[in-house]
Motif scaffolding. Sequence first.
Motif, PDB file in Angstrom:
ATOM      1  N   THR A   1       0.849  -1.193   0.000  1.00  0.00           N
ATOM      2  CA  THR A   1       0.000   0.000   0.000  1.00  0.00           C
ATOM      3  C   THR A   1       0.881   1.239   0.000  1.00  0.00           C
ATOM      4  O   THR A   1       1.894   1.291   0.687  1.00  0.00           O
ATOM      5  CB  THR A   1      -0.896   0.003   1.248  1.00  0.00           C
ATOM      6  N   ALA A   2       0.520   2.237  -0.801  1.00  0.00           N
ATOM      7  CA  ALA A   2       1.315   3.464  -0.894  1.00  0.00           C
ATOM      8  C   ALA A   2       1.272   4.230   0.423  1.00  0.00           C
ATOM      9  O   ALA A   2       0.221   4.350   1.057  1.00  0.00           O
ATOM     10  CB  ALA A   2       0.786   4.332  -2.032  1.00  0.00           C
ATOM     11  N   THR A   3       2.420   4.737   0.827  1.00  0.00           N
ATOM     12  CA  THR A   3       2.516   5.529   2.063  1.00  0.00           C
ATOM     13  C   THR A   3       3.052   6.913   1.730  1.00  0.00           C
ATOM     14  O   THR A   3       3.854   7.085   0.809  1.00  0.00           O
ATOM     15  CB  THR A   3       3.456   4.861   3.087  1.00  0.00           C
ATOM     16  N   ALA A   4       2.613   7.913   2.502  1.00  0.00           N
ATOM     17  CA  ALA A   4       3.005   9.295   2.240  1.00  0.00           C
ATOM     18  C   ALA A   4       4.409   9.575   2.758  1.00  0.00           C
ATOM     19  O   ALA A   4       4.823   9.050   3.797  1.00  0.00           O
ATOM     20  CB  ALA A   4       2.007  10.247   2.891  1.00  0.00           C
ATOM     21  N   THR A   5       5.143  10.387   2.007  1.00  0.00           N
ATOM     22  CA  THR A   5       6.461  10.832   2.444  1.00  0.00           C
ATOM     23  C   THR A   5       6.667  12.258   1.946  1.00  0.00           C
ATOM     24  O   THR A   5       6.095  12.661   0.929  1.00  0.00           O
ATOM     25  CB  THR A   5       7.577   9.915   1.894  1.00  0.00           C
ATOM     26  N   GLU A   6       7.451  13.025   2.671  1.00  0.00           N
ATOM     27  CA  GLU A   6       7.672  14.419   2.299  1.00  0.00           C
ATOM     28  C   GLU A   6       9.107  14.600   1.820  1.00  0.00           C
ATOM     29  O   GLU A   6      10.063  14.175   2.492  1.00  0.00           O
ATOM     30  CB  GLU A   6       7.390  15.346   3.484  1.00  0.00           C
ATOM     31  N   VAL A   7       9.251  15.203   0.649  1.00  0.00           N
ATOM     32  CA  VAL A   7      10.571  15.463   0.073  1.00  0.00           C
ATOM     33  C   VAL A   7      10.629  16.921  -0.342  1.00  0.00           C
ATOM     34  O   VAL A   7       9.853  17.372  -1.192  1.00  0.00           O
ATOM     35  CB  VAL A   7      10.841  14.554  -1.148  1.00  0.00           C
ATOM     36  N   LYS A   8      11.537  17.669   0.270  1.00  0.00           N
ATOM     37  CA  LYS A   8      11.729  19.089  -0.034  1.00  0.00           C
ATOM     38  C   LYS A   8      10.423  19.873   0.025  1.00  0.00           C
ATOM     39  O   LYS A   8      10.100  20.682  -0.848  1.00  0.00           O
ATOM     40  CB  LYS A   8      12.380  19.256  -1.405  1.00  0.00           C
ATOM     41  N   GLY A   9       9.642  19.609   1.065  1.00  0.00           N
ATOM     42  CA  GLY A   9       8.399  20.346   1.283  1.00  0.00           C
ATOM     43  C   GLY A   9       7.225  19.881   0.456  1.00  0.00           C
ATOM     44  O   GLY A   9       6.142  20.441   0.553  1.00  0.00           O
ATOM     45  N   LYS A  10       7.415  18.859  -0.386  1.00  0.00           N
ATOM     46  CA  LYS A  10       6.329  18.335  -1.203  1.00  0.00           C
ATOM     47  C   LYS A  10       5.969  16.928  -0.744  1.00  0.00           C
ATOM     48  O   LYS A  10       6.853  16.141  -0.402  1.00  0.00           O
ATOM     49  CB  LYS A  10       6.722  18.308  -2.678  1.00  0.00           C
ATOM     50  N   THR A  11       4.677  16.633  -0.736  1.00  0.00           N
ATOM     51  CA  THR A  11       4.219  15.314  -0.309  1.00  0.00           C
ATOM     52  C   THR A  11       4.073  14.386  -1.505  1.00  0.00           C
ATOM     53  O   THR A  11       3.424  14.724  -2.485  1.00  0.00           O
ATOM     54  CB  THR A  11       2.875  15.417   0.430  1.00  0.00           C
ATOM     55  N   PHE A  12       4.723  13.215  -1.395  1.00  0.00           N
ATOM     56  CA  PHE A  12       4.605  12.184  -2.409  1.00  0.00           C
ATOM     57  C   PHE A  12       4.167  10.897  -1.729  1.00  0.00           C
ATOM     58  O   PHE A  12       4.201  10.783  -0.504  1.00  0.00           O
ATOM     59  CB  PHE A  12       5.947  11.956  -3.117  1.00  0.00           C
ATOM     60  N   HIS A  13       3.742   9.945  -2.513  1.00  0.00           N
ATOM     61  CA  HIS A  13       3.419   8.628  -1.986  1.00  0.00           C
ATOM     62  C   HIS A  13       4.333   7.605  -2.630  1.00  0.00           C
ATOM     63  O   HIS A  13       4.695   7.728  -3.801  1.00  0.00           O
ATOM     64  CB  HIS A  13       1.949   8.282  -2.250  1.00  0.00           C
TER      65      HIS A  13
ATOM     66  N   LEU B   1       8.256   2.940  -6.298  1.00  0.00           N
ATOM     67  CA  LEU B   1       7.645   3.884  -7.223  1.00  0.00           C
ATOM     68  C   LEU B   1       7.142   5.084  -6.439  1.00  0.00           C
ATOM     69  O   LEU B   1       6.368   4.942  -5.491  1.00  0.00           O
ATOM     70  CB  LEU B   1       6.474   3.221  -7.961  1.00  0.00           C
ATOM     71  N   SER B   2       7.611   6.274  -6.825  1.00  0.00           N
ATOM     72  CA  SER B   2       7.191   7.512  -6.165  1.00  0.00           C
ATOM     73  C   SER B   2       6.154   8.193  -7.042  1.00  0.00           C
ATOM     74  O   SER B   2       6.389   8.429  -8.231  1.00  0.00           O
ATOM     75  CB  SER B   2       8.404   8.431  -5.963  1.00  0.00           C
ATOM     76  N   VAL B   3       4.978   8.514  -6.464  1.00  0.00           N
ATOM     77  CA  VAL B   3       3.886   9.083  -7.264  1.00  0.00           C
ATOM     78  C   VAL B   3       3.354  10.362  -6.640  1.00  0.00           C
ATOM     79  O   VAL B   3       3.428  10.568  -5.428  1.00  0.00           O
ATOM     80  CB  VAL B   3       2.723   8.077  -7.444  1.00  0.00           C
TER      81      VAL B   3
ATOM     82  N   LEU C   1      -1.795   8.923  -7.548  1.00  0.00           N
ATOM     83  CA  LEU C   1      -2.035   7.991  -6.450  1.00  0.00           C
ATOM     84  C   LEU C   1      -3.222   7.051  -6.642  1.00  0.00           C
ATOM     85  O   LEU C   1      -3.124   5.857  -6.329  1.00  0.00           O
ATOM     86  CB  LEU C   1      -2.183   8.764  -5.139  1.00  0.00           C
ATOM     87  N   PRO C   2      -4.386   7.517  -7.177  1.00  0.00           N
ATOM     88  CA  PRO C   2      -5.536   6.609  -7.286  1.00  0.00           C
ATOM     89  C   PRO C   2      -5.253   5.345  -8.100  1.00  0.00           C
ATOM     90  O   PRO C   2      -5.918   4.323  -7.908  1.00  0.00           O
ATOM     91  CB  PRO C   2      -6.596   7.480  -7.970  1.00  0.00           C
ATOM     92  N   LEU C   3      -4.291   5.382  -8.995  1.00  0.00           N
ATOM     93  CA  LEU C   3      -3.972   4.208  -9.815  1.00  0.00           C
ATOM     94  C   LEU C   3      -3.131   3.178  -9.068  1.00  0.00           C
ATOM     95  O   LEU C   3      -3.122   1.999  -9.412  1.00  0.00           O
ATOM     96  CB  LEU C   3      -3.210   4.641 -11.074  1.00  0.00           C
ATOM     97  N   VAL C   4      -2.430   3.661  -8.025  1.00  0.00           N
ATOM     98  CA  VAL C   4      -1.426   2.811  -7.374  1.00  0.00           C
ATOM     99  C   VAL C   4      -2.021   2.156  -6.131  1.00  0.00           C
ATOM    100  O   VAL C   4      -1.727   2.525  -4.995  1.00  0.00           O
ATOM    101  CB  VAL C   4      -0.160   3.633  -7.036  1.00  0.00           C
ATOM    102  N   SER C   5      -2.885   1.184  -6.345  1.00  0.00           N
ATOM    103  CA  SER C   5      -3.465   0.439  -5.234  1.00  0.00           C
ATOM    104  C   SER C   5      -2.814  -0.934  -5.152  1.00  0.00           C
ATOM    105  O   SER C   5      -2.339  -1.471  -6.164  1.00  0.00           O
ATOM    106  CB  SER C   5      -4.983   0.296  -5.432  1.00  0.00           C
ATOM    107  N   LYS C   6      -2.780  -1.489  -3.957  1.00  0.00           N
ATOM    108  CA  LYS C   6      -2.128  -2.789  -3.755  1.00  0.00           C
ATOM    109  C   LYS C   6      -2.733  -3.851  -4.675  1.00  0.00           C
ATOM    110  O   LYS C   6      -3.937  -3.921  -4.852  1.00  0.00           O
ATOM    111  CB  LYS C   6      -2.263  -3.226  -2.292  1.00  0.00           C
ATOM    112  N   ASP C   7      -1.851  -4.632  -5.286  1.00  0.00           N
ATOM    113  CA  ASP C   7      -2.178  -5.728  -6.215  1.00  0.00           C
ATOM    114  C   ASP C   7      -2.580  -5.255  -7.612  1.00  0.00           C
ATOM    115  O   ASP C   7      -2.898  -6.078  -8.470  1.00  0.00           O
ATOM    116  CB  ASP C   7      -3.285  -6.636  -5.645  1.00  0.00           C
ATOM    117  N   ALA C   8      -2.573  -3.927  -7.851  1.00  0.00           N
ATOM    118  CA  ALA C   8      -2.858  -3.436  -9.198  1.00  0.00           C
ATOM    119  C   ALA C   8      -1.675  -3.733 -10.122  1.00  0.00           C
ATOM    120  O   ALA C   8      -0.520  -3.716  -9.688  1.00  0.00           O
ATOM    121  CB  ALA C   8      -3.128  -1.936  -9.168  1.00  0.00           C
ATOM    122  N   THR C   9      -1.963  -4.016 -11.379  1.00  0.00           N
ATOM    123  CA  THR C   9      -0.910  -4.219 -12.377  1.00  0.00           C
ATOM    124  C   THR C   9      -0.850  -2.976 -13.251  1.00  0.00           C
ATOM    125  O   THR C   9      -1.864  -2.570 -13.828  1.00  0.00           O
ATOM    126  CB  THR C   9      -1.192  -5.458 -13.241  1.00  0.00           C
ATOM    127  N   LEU C  10       0.336  -2.374 -13.311  1.00  0.00           N
ATOM    128  CA  LEU C  10       0.479  -1.080 -13.959  1.00  0.00           C
ATOM    129  C   LEU C  10       1.455  -1.116 -15.131  1.00  0.00           C
ATOM    130  O   LEU C  10       2.376  -1.934 -15.163  1.00  0.00           O
ATOM    131  CB  LEU C  10       0.989  -0.030 -12.957  1.00  0.00           C
TER     132      LEU C  10
END
Length: 225
Positions: free
Chosen positions: A136-148, A161-163, A168-177
């Motif tokens: 599952t995608a988790t939030a992280t902050e890089v240089k003041g910007k939030t990414f997942h 994969l950083s999104v 983010l809506p496309l990157v759900s667990k078990d999704a094939t991308l």
Amino acid sequence: MAEGHVLVIPKGKSTCFLSMRFSEVTFFRELQKIAGAVKKALEADGVKIVSNMGEAAGQTVFHTHFHIVPMFTGKKCDMVSAKEMITKEAAEPIVAKITEALKPPPKPLKKAKFNKVSVINPDSKGLNLKVKVTTTATATEVKGKTFHEALVADGSGAVVLSVSPEQLPLVSKDATLEVRNAKVVMIAGHIRIAVDKWGKICASEESRSKRSARPRTFPRPSSSS
């Protein structure tokens, strides 16, 4: 002078071809394209390109311009000054034909070549990957910007994969991308892959096919008492 006679006027302040600057002569690439389109649109056997240079040569409008006249075998076309332009209504179908002829044929789409996760290195860019989201995608902050971030993998390995929030809506667990035109971003010495505006993330073709193949169900109509 003939159906399909086109006047081509380059930008600039030159009075005739002889006074054009060298940088303006690149205009001839466009003149060539238009002459070819006139020949194709009018199904002509050839074209005549004329530019009068100076009053003694018959020039009456002292701005550089070129006449493109479609020519046909066995049909004479004397180069004389046109007295009247045809009406806009009469010109429109001819303009439409020439405009259509100017459009280059569409290039066939190349099938994307997909890479393996195992080939990714710190300098990788232009990556096309088919991967499955394993966390599952988790939030992280890089240089003041939030990414997942989420871990994605194929049969050769896994990578983070950083999104952006929009992806983010496309990157759900078990999704094939399918990840197109991705590049590596190094964060704290670790490899991440990311996709900017020049690439895209989408559900894989296999996933889309499976979804469209699922049978649709509809609720039964309620019976009235």
